[in-house]
Motif scaffolding. Structure first.
Motif, PDB file in Angstrom:
ATOM      1  N   TYR A   1     -27.219 -68.695  16.842  1.00 48.69           N
ATOM      2  CA  TYR A   1     -27.437 -69.053  18.252  1.00 48.69           C
ATOM      3  C   TYR A   1     -28.945 -69.339  18.399  1.00 48.69           C
ATOM      4  O   TYR A   1     -29.754 -68.802  17.634  1.00 48.69           O
ATOM      5  CB  TYR A   1     -27.004 -67.864  19.121  1.00 48.69           C
ATOM      6  N   PRO A   2     -29.332 -70.192  19.383  1.00 52.38           N
ATOM      7  CA  PRO A   2     -30.767 -70.468  19.546  1.00 52.38           C
ATOM      8  C   PRO A   2     -31.598 -69.188  19.598  1.00 52.38           C
ATOM      9  O   PRO A   2     -31.179 -68.199  20.198  1.00 52.38           O
ATOM     10  CB  PRO A   2     -30.837 -71.180  20.899  1.00 52.38           C
ATOM     11  N   LYS A   3     -32.743 -69.239  18.957  1.00 49.81           N
ATOM     12  CA  LYS A   3     -33.740 -68.186  18.981  1.00 49.81           C
ATOM     13  C   LYS A   3     -33.372 -66.933  18.202  1.00 49.81           C
ATOM     14  O   LYS A   3     -33.984 -65.883  18.360  1.00 49.81           O
ATOM     15  CB  LYS A   3     -34.122 -67.770  20.428  1.00 49.81           C
ATOM     16  N   SER A   4     -32.333 -67.038  17.337  1.00 54.62           N
ATOM     17  CA  SER A   4     -31.981 -65.869  16.539  1.00 54.62           C
ATOM     18  C   SER A   4     -32.792 -65.806  15.247  1.00 54.62           C
ATOM     19  O   SER A   4     -32.700 -64.828  14.502  1.00 54.62           O
ATOM     20  CB  SER A   4     -30.484 -65.851  16.239  1.00 54.62           C
ATOM     21  N   GLY A   5     -33.583 -66.858  14.957  1.00 51.77           N
ATOM     22  CA  GLY A   5     -34.388 -66.872  13.730  1.00 51.77           C
ATOM     23  C   GLY A   5     -33.895 -67.921  12.741  1.00 51.77           C
ATOM     24  O   GLY A   5     -34.119 -67.802  11.537  1.00 51.77           O
ATOM     25  N   THR A   6     -33.242 -68.955  13.247  1.00 50.93           N
ATOM     26  CA  THR A   6     -32.651 -69.996  12.390  1.00 50.93           C
ATOM     27  C   THR A   6     -33.662 -70.642  11.447  1.00 50.93           C
ATOM     28  O   THR A   6     -33.370 -70.845  10.260  1.00 50.93           O
ATOM     29  CB  THR A   6     -32.039 -71.108  13.275  1.00 50.93           C
ATOM     30  N   ASN A   7     -34.830 -70.964  11.985  1.00 47.96           N
ATOM     31  CA  ASN A   7     -35.840 -71.636  11.145  1.00 47.96           C
ATOM     32  C   ASN A   7     -36.352 -70.711  10.041  1.00 47.96           C
ATOM     33  O   ASN A   7     -36.663 -71.159   8.939  1.00 47.96           O
ATOM     34  CB  ASN A   7     -37.007 -72.121  12.010  1.00 47.96           C
TER      35      ASN A   7
ATOM     36  N   SER B   1     -37.086 -64.652  23.824  1.00 48.41           N
ATOM     37  CA  SER B   1     -37.539 -65.806  23.051  1.00 48.41           C
ATOM     38  C   SER B   1     -37.044 -67.112  23.681  1.00 48.41           C
ATOM     39  O   SER B   1     -37.783 -68.099  23.791  1.00 48.41           O
ATOM     40  CB  SER B   1     -37.024 -65.666  21.613  1.00 48.41           C
ATOM     41  N   PHE B   2     -35.789 -67.088  24.135  1.00 47.84           N
ATOM     42  CA  PHE B   2     -35.167 -68.287  24.730  1.00 47.84           C
ATOM     43  C   PHE B   2     -35.889 -68.669  26.028  1.00 47.84           C
ATOM     44  O   PHE B   2     -36.084 -69.843  26.342  1.00 47.84           O
ATOM     45  CB  PHE B   2     -33.680 -67.997  24.995  1.00 47.84           C
ATOM     46  N   TYR B   3     -36.295 -67.665  26.797  1.00 46.73           N
ATOM     47  CA  TYR B   3     -37.007 -67.914  28.060  1.00 46.73           C
ATOM     48  C   TYR B   3     -38.325 -68.658  27.788  1.00 46.73           C
ATOM     49  O   TYR B   3     -38.611 -69.698  28.383  1.00 46.73           O
ATOM     50  CB  TYR B   3     -37.266 -66.586  28.763  1.00 46.73           C
ATOM     51  N   HIS B   4     -39.110 -68.131  26.851  1.00 49.52           N
ATOM     52  CA  HIS B   4     -40.403 -68.774  26.538  1.00 49.52           C
ATOM     53  C   HIS B   4     -40.182 -70.169  25.961  1.00 49.52           C
ATOM     54  O   HIS B   4     -40.916 -71.094  26.266  1.00 49.52           O
ATOM     55  CB  HIS B   4     -41.196 -67.912  25.554  1.00 49.52           C
ATOM     56  N   PHE B   5     -39.134 -70.299  25.142  1.00 52.82           N
ATOM     57  CA  PHE B   5     -38.826 -71.592  24.524  1.00 52.82           C
ATOM     58  C   PHE B   5     -38.428 -72.611  25.593  1.00 52.82           C
ATOM     59  O   PHE B   5     -38.893 -73.755  25.579  1.00 52.82           O
ATOM     60  CB  PHE B   5     -37.681 -71.383  23.531  1.00 52.82           C
ATOM     61  N   SER B   6     -37.567 -72.193  26.541  1.00 59.24           N
ATOM     62  CA  SER B   6     -37.120 -73.112  27.602  1.00 59.24           C
ATOM     63  C   SER B   6     -38.307 -73.623  28.400  1.00 59.24           C
ATOM     64  O   SER B   6     -38.328 -74.777  28.828  1.00 59.24           O
ATOM     65  CB  SER B   6     -36.156 -72.403  28.562  1.00 59.24           C
ATOM     66  N   ASN B   7     -39.288 -72.767  28.609  1.00 65.81           N
ATOM     67  CA  ASN B   7     -40.449 -73.204  29.379  1.00 65.81           C
ATOM     68  C   ASN B   7     -41.455 -73.998  28.556  1.00 65.81           C
ATOM     69  O   ASN B   7     -42.303 -74.691  29.099  1.00 65.81           O
ATOM     70  CB  ASN B   7     -41.136 -71.993  30.032  1.00 65.81           C
ATOM     71  N   GLY B   8     -41.323 -73.926  27.229  1.00 62.27           N
ATOM     72  CA  GLY B   8     -42.263 -74.663  26.379  1.00 62.27           C
ATOM     73  C   GLY B   8     -41.741 -76.027  25.975  1.00 62.27           C
ATOM     74  O   GLY B   8     -42.488 -76.888  25.536  1.00 62.27           O
ATOM     75  N   LEU B   9     -40.431 -76.233  26.119  1.00 68.67           N
ATOM     76  CA  LEU B   9     -39.812 -77.446  25.588  1.00 68.67           C
ATOM     77  C   LEU B   9     -39.276 -78.330  26.716  1.00 68.67           C
ATOM     78  O   LEU B   9     -38.495 -77.869  27.547  1.00 68.67           O
ATOM     79  CB  LEU B   9     -38.634 -77.025  24.685  1.00 68.67           C
ATOM     80  N   ALA B  10     -39.678 -79.600  26.699  1.00 67.60           N
ATOM     81  CA  ALA B  10     -39.281 -80.492  27.795  1.00 67.60           C
ATOM     82  C   ALA B  10     -37.794 -80.820  27.793  1.00 67.60           C
ATOM     83  O   ALA B  10     -37.233 -81.203  28.821  1.00 67.60           O
ATOM     84  CB  ALA B  10     -40.090 -81.779  27.706  1.00 67.60           C
ATOM     85  N   THR B  11     -37.119 -80.643  26.645  1.00 70.59           N
ATOM     86  CA  THR B  11     -35.698 -81.019  26.577  1.00 70.59           C
ATOM     87  C   THR B  11     -34.776 -79.973  27.190  1.00 70.59           C
ATOM     88  O   THR B  11     -33.583 -80.207  27.315  1.00 70.59           O
ATOM     89  CB  THR B  11     -35.272 -81.219  25.113  1.00 70.59           C
TER      90      THR B  11
END
Ligand SMILES: Nc1ncnc2c1ncn2[C@@H]1O[C@H](COP(=O)(O)OS(=O)(=O)O)[C@@H](OP(=O)(O)O)[C@H]1O
Length: 267
Positions: free
Chosen positions: A50-56, A112-122
């Motif tokens: 799932y997003p932000k679980s550490g996939t990368n 992590s998802f919260y910070h990511f949503s605010n950092g990413l325009a998509t």
């Protein structure tokens, strides 16, 4: 594509496919349709997260393991380019290939998802953490509801071709995690190779290397890389709400136990 999305109105950022929301700038319903008849080869490796679980993070580990394994395969020594061989996929039939299922404690994942949503325009951004928390708890997230994701995967967690790993256990003992992953995929490792994979997948190494591997996206992606950052965001009331939802929906399942919720999600 990511930059262009900033001009898209908020209500057009996501589309729904079979009841789950996806970001329109990077996902396409045609691809999902085509993937229903996708046939994997028996030696394909699938990482589900799932997003932000550490996939990368885990794809860095697997990519290095595949590279090491290919270097030892006669005839493939010079054709190694594991990155190109490890694209993102949504998958149909889960029984044909070995799957590494990655899960993370829901409080750090939401943070992590919260910070990511605010950092990413998509992705739709949020003025407040409280607004994000409400959406996270009520199925309004891109890629669906995390609790539903866990319940659904729980049906398959016992299968031999699926290995479940948590973000927290990789963090706690990276060498043991890499050893277990390599064993699951049948990749023998020398002590030196093991240390190399561990070193290359540390948060510091990946962050340092991120401009090369992920471009500007790297700055948003490699944020803190730690456990318990949720304590900086969750209110008492939000803790209670998530504890209750977890208890009701996931706690008693195999994946629920694996997440060690009391250890990682209670103050
Ligand atoms: N090497 C390493 N060690 C520890 N943690 C790491 C590592 N690499 C990535 N991360 C952290 O994983 C979070 C991103 O998860 P994903 O890669 O699944 O994000 S994405 O959905 O693909 O955008 C994100 O978590 P947060 O820092 O809590 O936001 C990343 O920092």
């Amino acid at each position: 594509m990511i930059a262009a999305a900033s001009s898209i109105p908020r209500d057009e950022l996501l589309f729904s496919y079979k009841g789950i929301l996806y970001p329109a700038a990077v996902c396409n319903p045609e691809v999902f349709k085509a993937l229903e008849s996708f046939e994997a080869r028996s030696d394909d490796v699938i990482l589900a997260g799932y997003p932000k679980s550490g996939t990368n993070w885990l794809s860095q580990i697997i990519t290095d393991l595949i590279t090491i394994s290919q270097k030892k395969t006669p005839g493939r020594e010079s054709s190694v380019n594991a990155e190109e061989e490890f694209p993102y996929l949504e998958i149909g039939d889960a029984e044909k290939y070995e799957i590494l299922l990655l899960i993370r404690n829901p409080k750090d994942l939401a943070t992590s998802f919260y910070h990511f949503s605010n950092g990413l325009a998509t992705l739709p951004s949020y003025e407040t953490w409280d607004d994000f928390f409400t959406d996270f708890m009520t199925k309004k997230m891109a890629w669906g509801c995390y609790f539903e994701y866990l319940s659904e995967w729980n049906k398959y967690a016992d299968q031999e071709n699926i290995m479940t790993i948590t973000y927290e256990e990789v963090k706690e003992n990276p060498a043991l995690a890499v050893k277990n992953i390599a064993m699951f995929f049948g990749i023998p490792l020398t002590e030196e190779e093991l240390q190399l994979v561990v070193e290359r997948s540390s948060f510091q190494s990946m962050k340092k290397n991120s401009e090369k591997t992920h471009g500007v996206f790297g700055n948003i992606l490699f944020r803190k890389g730690c456990v318990s950052d949720w304590k900086n965001l969750f209110s008492e009331d939000q803790n209670e709400k998530m504890d209750k939802a977890f208890e009701e929906r996931v706690a008693g399942t195999k994946l629920g136990k694996k997440l060690k919720y009391d250890l990682y999600c209670k103050a």
